[in-house]
Motif scaffolding. Structure first.
Motif, PDB file in Angstrom:
ATOM      1  N   SER A   1       4.688 -11.705  -0.264  1.00  0.00           N
ATOM      2  CA  SER A   1       3.840 -11.244  -0.134  1.00  0.00           C
ATOM      3  C   SER A   1       4.785  -9.923   1.272  1.00  0.00           C
ATOM      4  CB  SER A   1       3.220 -11.548   1.388  1.00  0.00           C
ATOM      5  OG  SER A   1       1.600 -11.171   1.758  1.00  0.00           O
ATOM      6  N   ALA A   2       5.888 -10.401   1.984  1.00  0.00           N
ATOM      7  CA  ALA A   2       6.596  -9.419   2.887  1.00  0.00           C
ATOM      8  C   ALA A   2       7.521  -7.986   1.863  1.00  0.00           C
ATOM      9  CB  ALA A   2       7.456 -10.362   4.005  1.00  0.00           C
ATOM     10  N   TRP A   3       7.803  -8.829   0.332  1.00  0.00           N
ATOM     11  CA  TRP A   3       8.393  -7.340  -0.575  1.00  0.00           C
ATOM     12  C   TRP A   3       7.566  -7.538  -0.820  1.00  0.00           C
ATOM     13  CZ3 TRP A   3      13.578  -6.805  -0.655  1.00  0.00           C
ATOM     14  CH2 TRP A   3      14.172  -7.765  -0.161  1.00  0.00           C
ATOM     15  N   ILE A   4       5.938  -7.443  -1.102  1.00  0.00           N
ATOM     16  CA  ILE A   4       4.847  -6.108  -2.124  1.00  0.00           C
ATOM     17  C   ILE A   4       5.040  -5.414  -0.790  1.00  0.00           C
ATOM     18  CG2 ILE A   4       2.755  -6.568  -2.083  1.00  0.00           C
ATOM     19  CD1 ILE A   4       3.040  -8.909  -3.665  1.00  0.00           C
ATOM     20  N   LEU A   5       4.379  -5.496   0.634  1.00  0.00           N
ATOM     21  CA  LEU A   5       4.100  -4.603   1.629  1.00  0.00           C
ATOM     22  C   LEU A   5       5.667  -4.164   1.929  1.00  0.00           C
ATOM     23  CD1 LEU A   5       2.152  -3.591   3.523  1.00  0.00           C
ATOM     24  CD2 LEU A   5       3.306  -5.238   5.933  1.00  0.00           C
ATOM     25  N   SER A   6       6.260  -4.461   1.668  1.00  0.00           N
ATOM     26  CA  SER A   6       8.038  -3.035   1.308  1.00  0.00           C
ATOM     27  C   SER A   6       8.239  -2.068   0.676  1.00  0.00           C
ATOM     28  CB  SER A   6       9.315  -4.638   1.368  1.00  0.00           C
ATOM     29  OG  SER A   6      10.367  -3.423   1.308  1.00  0.00           O
ATOM     30  N   LEU A   7       7.337  -2.952  -1.116  1.00  0.00           N
ATOM     31  CA  LEU A   7       7.069  -2.221  -1.844  1.00  0.00           C
ATOM     32  C   LEU A   7       6.306  -0.791  -1.882  1.00  0.00           C
ATOM     33  CD1 LEU A   7       8.452  -1.635  -4.797  1.00  0.00           C
ATOM     34  CD2 LEU A   7       7.083  -3.164  -5.654  1.00  0.00           C
ATOM     35  N   ALA A   8       5.732  -1.032  -0.559  1.00  0.00           N
ATOM     36  CA  ALA A   8       3.990   0.031  -0.909  1.00  0.00           C
ATOM     37  C   ALA A   8       4.804   0.880   0.342  1.00  0.00           C
ATOM     38  CB  ALA A   8       2.801  -0.484  -0.136  1.00  0.00           C
ATOM     39  N   THR A   9       5.426  -0.311   0.869  1.00  0.00           N
ATOM     40  CA  THR A   9       6.299   1.244   2.368  1.00  0.00           C
ATOM     41  C   THR A   9       7.157   1.658   1.701  1.00  0.00           C
ATOM     42  OG1 THR A   9       6.044  -0.805   3.640  1.00  0.00           O
ATOM     43  CG2 THR A   9       8.072   1.049   4.509  1.00  0.00           C
ATOM     44  N   MET A  10       8.349   1.886   0.623  1.00  0.00           N
ATOM     45  CA  MET A  10       8.750   2.459  -0.665  1.00  0.00           C
ATOM     46  C   MET A  10       8.233   3.586  -0.540  1.00  0.00           C
ATOM     47  SD  MET A  10      11.633   1.202  -2.645  1.00  0.00           S
ATOM     48  CE  MET A  10       9.812   1.872  -4.222  1.00  0.00           C
ATOM     49  N   LEU A  11       6.624   2.839  -0.929  1.00  0.00           N
ATOM     50  CA  LEU A  11       6.490   3.987  -2.019  1.00  0.00           C
ATOM     51  C   LEU A  11       5.910   5.328  -1.015  1.00  0.00           C
ATOM     52  CD1 LEU A  11       4.563   2.200  -4.859  1.00  0.00           C
ATOM     53  CD2 LEU A  11       6.243   3.754  -5.034  1.00  0.00           C
TER      54      LEU A  11
END
Length: 409
Positions: free
Chosen positions: A211-221
């Motif tokens: 979940s932390a990496w998914i949020l990180s990906l959304a943040t990157m985008l």
């Protein structure tokens, strides 16, 4: 009494964040002067800003380790000390580009540390249901610093040369360091809502949280779109409206002012929003739509209304991001690790956004750049939907609905 202490810690931490962000954002208003003083080209000058993102990527996870081992107070003192030392080295660089670059790396370490330590401290002092407002004010620290630098940078540079903005950032960090030492402390372990100093913290467990990496990906985008937009919109308007660079930059500075105001309003609202994830999805899509309008706009009479609306959509997702980040891990004490993971996505987006959008604009024009920004944000919204959040007791939230503390509503 505990609430009062929590807010004292929060404001001292936020002031530290703003001071470090002043150091980070001092290059833009002095760019031309720096290029002349050091005889460097635009690409080299650009690295004076980009170095911060690279450093942030490298030290994001190590910061979680530092936070756990030395605690947020000592960690924050180290961060501010890095900015002070780096600024001094920069001022005394004597025309050496290599020394100036090295000083920016040291400053970047301070900003990278505080970007994880700051929200971790807030998570320690505030329960999930009450984090909306302090985390949203924290989310505005970059916007506040950008506004100050956009409006004061030119004056400082014209009066004192590029060293003027360096001394200004240095002075702010010294004052912040004093307040941080006097005001910041960790809550007692039994009173902490995210005991990141606990001996039970497993850095590996936190890193493995999908979940932390998914949020990180959304943040990157989001950051690819957001920083791509902010980096190029002044140039877009200067060309579209036949403006000078100074006039276009002034309107970009207004973004930051309204963004700070919007963050406070959104923060108060988030304390009452049950499904913060859905709120974040809406904000991401709204940002994409606003960016299209901003780059397609051919009449400056719409600017006042646009700047106000943009301030709200620009602040929206960051407020949600920092409020939710600590909930992407199953144990509250892993909050620091989660924030480190999210910071990686943030810094990667900051690094990639301007060159990617710039290349698209150069190849296909401003409208294509706007569509690319919108697409990145919409894709970020889709990714965000897959982020699983956890309540303080470690139970996952079902159907994307957030569990909140009833007494806090």
């Amino acid at each position: 009494m505990k609430t009062k202490r929590a807010w004292i810690v929060a404001f001292a931490t936020i002031f530290a964040g703003v001071s470090l962000a002043l150091v980070q954002n001092k290059v833009a208003p002095s760019m031309t002067t720096l290029m002349d003083a050091f005889s460097i080209d635009m690409a080299t000058a650009g690295w004076l800003s980009s170095l911060f993102s690279l450093v942030g990527i490298v030290i994001a996870i190590p910061t979680a380790v530092i936070l756990n081992k030395v605690g947020p107070k000592k960690g924050g003192i180290i961060a501010l000390a890095c900015a002070v030392v780096g600024s001094l080295i920069g001022v005394l660089s004597g025309g050496s580009v290599a020394i100036l670059m090295a000083s920016r790396v040291i400053e970047g370490m301070g900003v990278g540390l505080m970007s994880v330590i700051g929200p971790s401290l807030i998570a320690m002092w505030f329960p999930e249901a009450k984090r909306g407002l302090p985390m949203s004010i924290w989310a505005a620290y970059q916007m506040g610093a950008q506004a100050v630098m956009f409006f004061l940078g030119a004056m400082l540079t014209s009066s004192f040369g590029w060293q003027g903005v360096w001394w200004f950032g240095l002075a702010a960090c010294v004052v912040a360091l004093v307040f941080y030492i006097l005001c910041v402390k960790s809550p007692r372990p039994e009173d902490s809502y995210a005991d990141v100093e606990s001996d039970d913290v497993s850095i590996a467990e936190g890193i493995k949280s999908p979940s932390a990496w998914i949020l990180s990906l959304a943040t990157m985008l989001f950051c690819i779109g957001c920083f791509g937009f902010v980096n190029w919109i002044a140039t877009c308007w200067a060309q579209t409206f036949s403006w000078g660079e100074g006039e276009a930059n002034m309107w970009v500075g207004y973004f930051s002012i309204f963004g700070v105001v919007a963050a406070v309003i959104i923060g108060a609202l988030l304390n009452r929003v049950k499904n913060r994830k859905l709120f974040g999805v809406v904000m991401l899509i709204a940002y994409g739509a606003a960016s299209v309008f901003g780059m397609f706009m051919d009449n400056p009479s719409f600017l006042i209304g646009f700047v106000i609306v943009y301030g709200f959509v620009d602040a929206g997702f960051p407020c949600v991001l920092w409020t939710m980040a600590a909930q992407t891990v199953k144990k509250p004490e892993l909050a620091g690790v989660a924030l480190g993971v999210v910071s990686i996505g943030f810094n990667v987006g900051v690094l990639l956004g301007p060159p990617i959008i710039g290349a698209i604009v150069e190849a296909a024009g401003w409208h294509a750049g706007a569509i690319a920004i919108c697409a990145s944000c919409v894709l970020g919204a889709v990714v965000l939907l897959f982020t699983k959040l956890y309540s303080a007791d470690g139970a996952s939230e079902h159907e994307g609905a957030e569990r909140t503390v009833p007494s806090a509503l």
